[in-house]
Write a protein that holds these residues in place. Structure first.
Motif, PDB file in Angstrom:
ATOM      1  N   GLY A  79       7.429   1.703   7.321  1.00 18.10           N
ATOM      2  CA  GLY A  79       6.263   1.806   6.452  1.00 18.10           C
ATOM      3  C   GLY A  79       5.867   3.254   6.190  1.00 18.10           C
ATOM      4  O   GLY A  79       5.546   3.628   5.064  1.00 18.10           O
ATOM      5  N   VAL A  80       5.927   4.076   7.233  1.00 17.90           N
ATOM      6  CA  VAL A  80       5.598   5.492   7.066  1.00 17.90           C
ATOM      7  C   VAL A  80       6.618   6.157   6.152  1.00 17.90           C
ATOM      8  O   VAL A  80       6.268   6.977   5.296  1.00 17.90           O
ATOM      9  CB  VAL A  80       5.532   6.194   8.441  1.00 17.90           C
ATOM     10  CG1 VAL A  80       5.416   7.698   8.277  1.00 17.90           C
ATOM     11  CG2 VAL A  80       4.374   5.656   9.250  1.00 17.90           C
ATOM     12  N   GLY A  81       7.888   5.793   6.286  1.00 18.07           N
ATOM     13  CA  GLY A  81       8.928   6.343   5.413  1.00 18.07           C
ATOM     14  C   GLY A  81       8.722   5.952   3.959  1.00 18.07           C
ATOM     15  O   GLY A  81       8.951   6.764   3.057  1.00 18.07           O
ATOM     16  N   ARG A  82       8.284   4.726   3.732  1.00 18.44           N
ATOM     17  CA  ARG A  82       8.024   4.285   2.353  1.00 18.44           C
ATOM     18  C   ARG A  82       6.917   5.120   1.723  1.00 18.44           C
ATOM     19  O   ARG A  82       7.014   5.539   0.569  1.00 18.44           O
ATOM     20  CB  ARG A  82       7.653   2.817   2.317  1.00 18.44           C
ATOM     21  CG  ARG A  82       7.278   2.370   0.914  1.00 18.44           C
ATOM     22  CD  ARG A  82       6.893   0.943   0.844  1.00 18.44           C
ATOM     23  NE  ARG A  82       8.116   0.136   0.822  1.00 18.44           N
ATOM     24  CZ  ARG A  82       8.113  -1.182   0.733  1.00 18.44           C
ATOM     25  NH1 ARG A  82       6.978  -1.831   0.693  1.00 18.44           N
ATOM     26  NH2 ARG A  82       9.228  -1.849   0.691  1.00 18.44           N
ATOM     27  N   VAL A  83       5.868   5.389   2.471  1.00 17.57           N
ATOM     28  CA  VAL A  83       4.764   6.193   1.943  1.00 17.57           C
ATOM     29  C   VAL A  83       5.205   7.643   1.752  1.00 17.57           C
ATOM     30  O   VAL A  83       4.838   8.293   0.772  1.00 17.57           O
ATOM     31  CB  VAL A  83       3.533   6.103   2.869  1.00 17.57           C
ATOM     32  CG1 VAL A  83       2.434   7.040   2.421  1.00 17.57           C
ATOM     33  CG2 VAL A  83       3.020   4.675   2.903  1.00 17.57           C
ATOM     34  N   ALA A  84       6.035   8.140   2.667  1.00 23.06           N
ATOM     35  CA  ALA A  84       6.507   9.529   2.549  1.00 23.06           C
ATOM     36  C   ALA A  84       7.382   9.712   1.311  1.00 23.06           C
ATOM     37  O   ALA A  84       7.366  10.780   0.689  1.00 23.06           O
ATOM     38  CB  ALA A  84       7.280   9.928   3.796  1.00 23.06           C
ATOM     39  N   ARG A  85       8.133   8.683   0.938  1.00 26.15           N
ATOM     40  CA  ARG A  85       9.000   8.780  -0.248  1.00 26.15           C
ATOM     41  C   ARG A  85       8.280   8.440  -1.548  1.00 26.15           C
ATOM     42  O   ARG A  85       8.819   8.659  -2.635  1.00 26.15           O
ATOM     43  CB  ARG A  85      10.209   7.854  -0.088  1.00 26.15           C
ATOM     44  CG  ARG A  85      11.225   8.354   0.909  1.00 26.15           C
ATOM     45  CD  ARG A  85      12.470   7.482   0.929  1.00 26.15           C
ATOM     46  NE  ARG A  85      12.177   6.082   1.252  1.00 26.15           N
ATOM     47  CZ  ARG A  85      12.063   5.594   2.488  1.00 26.15           C
ATOM     48  NH1 ARG A  85      12.183   6.395   3.517  1.00 26.15           N
ATOM     49  NH2 ARG A  85      11.814   4.320   2.687  1.00 26.15           N
ATOM     50  N   ALA A  86       7.077   7.920  -1.463  1.00 31.64           N
ATOM     51  CA  ALA A  86       6.324   7.563  -2.667  1.00 31.64           C
ATOM     52  C   ALA A  86       5.894   8.828  -3.409  1.00 31.64           C
ATOM     53  O   ALA A  86       5.880   9.922  -2.858  1.00 31.64           O
ATOM     54  CB  ALA A  86       5.090   6.736  -2.294  1.00 31.64           C
ATOM     55  N   ALA A  87       5.568   8.644  -4.670  1.00 33.87           N
ATOM     56  CA  ALA A  87       5.090   9.779  -5.479  1.00 33.87           C
ATOM     57  C   ALA A  87       3.827  10.350  -4.838  1.00 33.87           C
ATOM     58  O   ALA A  87       2.976   9.615  -4.347  1.00 33.87           O
ATOM     59  CB  ALA A  87       4.796   9.316  -6.897  1.00 33.87           C
ATOM     60  N   SER A  88       3.718  11.661  -4.845  1.00 36.50           N
ATOM     61  CA  SER A  88       2.572  12.310  -4.195  1.00 36.50           C
ATOM     62  C   SER A  88       1.389  12.410  -5.159  1.00 36.50           C
ATOM     63  O   SER A  88       0.902  13.486  -5.471  1.00 36.50           O
ATOM     64  CB  SER A  88       2.977  13.691  -3.697  1.00 36.50           C
ATOM     65  OG  SER A  88       3.422  14.469  -4.788  1.00 36.50           O
ATOM     66  N   ASP A  89       0.921  11.252  -5.619  1.00 39.38           N
ATOM     67  CA  ASP A  89      -0.194  11.217  -6.558  1.00 39.38           C
ATOM     68  C   ASP A  89      -1.456  10.611  -5.954  1.00 39.38           C
ATOM     69  O   ASP A  89      -2.475  10.515  -6.613  1.00 39.38           O
ATOM     70  CB  ASP A  89       0.201  10.447  -7.813  1.00 39.38           C
ATOM     71  CG  ASP A  89       0.706   9.050  -7.508  1.00 39.38           C
ATOM     72  OD1 ASP A  89       0.685   8.644  -6.328  1.00 39.38           O
ATOM     73  OD2 ASP A  89       1.135   8.362  -8.454  1.00 39.38           O
ATOM     74  N   GLY A  90      -1.401  10.199  -4.693  1.00 36.27           N
ATOM     75  CA  GLY A  90      -2.574   9.669  -4.027  1.00 36.27           C
ATOM     76  C   GLY A  90      -2.805   8.192  -4.226  1.00 36.27           C
ATOM     77  O   GLY A  90      -3.853   7.688  -3.855  1.00 36.27           O
TER      78      GLY A  90
END
Length: 97
Positions: A79-90
């Protein structure tokens, strides 16, 4: 103290240009689309219940839908990896303990 002529002209030109520049910076509206809250623990547990309560409070205060995703495995690393790879738009957040 004397100021050289060229320096004086630069300062005068800068002072003359200041009124033409906008004085207020406007921030972009946030949020404008649904927010994803990733809970890296199995559904039905304590973290999932707390994540749903937080998501509901966020939905009310931000007036945008909050999508809760339970992404389990590897002690929360997936789950943390999914968020880390997501676009950094908040728009993709993680709920951790």
């Amino acid at each position: 103290m004397t100021i050289p002529r060229r320096r004086f002209l630069h300062l005068a030109a800068g002072a003359a240009a200041l009124p033409a520049m906008p004085r207020i910076g406007w921030a972009q509206a946030y949020p404008t689309r649904p927010i994803t809250l990733v809970v890296p623990f199995p559904a039905g547990g304590g973290a999932d219940a707390a994540g749903h309560m937080l998501g509901e409070r966020m939905r009310v205060s931000l007036s945008q839908p909050v999508v809760i995703e339970n992404v389990t495995g590897a002690g929360g690393s997936i789950g943390v990896g999914r968020v880390a790879r997501a676009a950094s738009d908040g728009y993709t957040l993680i709920f951790g303990t």
